[in-house]
Design a protein around this motif. Structure first.
Motif, short mmCIF file in Angstrom:
data_model
loop_
_atom_site.label_atom_id
_atom_site.label_comp_id
_atom_site.label_asym_id
_atom_site.label_seq_id
_atom_site.Cartn_x
_atom_site.Cartn_y
_atom_site.Cartn_z
N GLU A 55 35.67 48.27 38.84
CA GLU A 55 37.24 48.21 38.80
C GLU A 55 37.69 48.44 37.48
O GLU A 55 36.83 48.49 36.24
N ALA A 68 47.19 45.94 41.70
CA ALA A 68 46.89 45.13 40.62
C ALA A 68 47.84 43.94 40.56
O ALA A 68 48.91 43.97 41.01
N PHE A 115 42.97 44.57 38.24
CA PHE A 115 42.91 45.78 39.12
C PHE A 115 41.81 45.53 40.20
O PHE A 115 40.79 44.80 40.05
N TYR A 155 45.01 39.26 46.87
CA TYR A 155 44.80 38.84 45.36
C TYR A 155 44.49 37.24 45.20
O TYR A 155 45.01 36.55 46.57
N LEU A 183 46.79 43.71 33.34
CA LEU A 183 46.83 43.73 34.58
C LEU A 183 45.10 43.54 34.86
O LEU A 183 44.32 43.86 34.31
#
Lengths: 116, 116
Positions: A42, B92, B106, B25, B104
């Motif tokens: 990533e 993200a 990702f 997430y 961020l």
């Protein structure tokens, strides 16, 4: 309005050499970020400048990496000496300063670094 | 630790068919969520973002995403895919927001191929 630009677009170097990547953010953007994507992985955060100050450099992998942003405009990321595992795509992003991180980061096209 | 998971590495969709790209997430607080797209030779372009409010977010190019807190998801959708949508898509989350900006985190990305 010009976007984020990065130079060079590609770089091929040998292990042990030095490489310097440059990023020109969008004019007026105080925030400047460096990210890296190693093949198959990533995109990972490296560091964050606010103007010329390093706000967060928690993602820098080791002391072979040195980032600067003299005068709060463009930034350079130097890798010295380069190792094989440094190969990847290095992205730069910039944004306006925004409270609580509510910002949009604009990314450059990236520099593709290959260390042989 | 914060993380983003994109379960699908590669998806192929017929032109004109609908599309859904998954994103999950892991984040302790209310997340700031983003979808970016990268076409070959280009930088990452922001499709849409979610900070708060309406959980269905509209973006550019006909894309939308829905934030579902109960499922920790932020899936990207498009009702009818065009051949030009073939690209790599990144989800993200904004991590460690401070007064100026945020790093961020990702996902690994999902490559979309469009068949005729």
């Amino acid at each position: 309005e010009a976007g984020v630009t990065q130079f060079p677009s590609h770089s091929v170097i040998e292990k042990g050499q030095t490489v310097t990547l440059r990023c020109d953010p969008i004019s007026g953007h105080d925030n400047l970020y460096w990210y890296r994507r190693v093949m198959g992985k990533e995109i990972k955060f490296l560091l964050h400048f606010v103007k010329e100050s390093k706000q967060d450099e928690s993602g820098m992998p080791n002391n072979r990496f040195l980032a600067e942003r003299t005068g709060g405009t463009y930034s350079t990321l130097k890798v010295q000496p380069a190792e094989l595992e440094d190969s990847g795509v290095y992205f730069c992003a910039s944004s306006l300063r925004s409270g609580e991180g509510r910002e949009t980061q604009y990314f450059g096209p990236g520099t593709r670094l290959l260390v042989l | 630790a914060q993380s983003v998971t994109q379960p699908d590495i590669h998806i192929t969709v017929s032109e004109g068919a609908s599309l859904e790209l998954r994103c999950n997430y892991s984040y302790g607080a209310t997340p700031y969520l983003f979808w970016y797209v990268q076409s070959p030779g280009q930088g990452l372009q922001l499709l849409l973002k979610y900070f708060s409010g309406d959980t269905l977010v509209q973006g550019i190019k006909g894309f939308e995403a829905e934030f579902k807190r109960s499922q920790s998801s932020f899936n990207l959708r498009k009702p009818s895919v065009h051949w030009s949508d073939a690209a790599e898509y990144f989800c993200a989350v904004g991590a460690r927001p401070n007064q100026a900006g945020t790093a961020l985190i990702f996902g690994k990305g999902t490559t979309l191929s469009v068949s005729s």
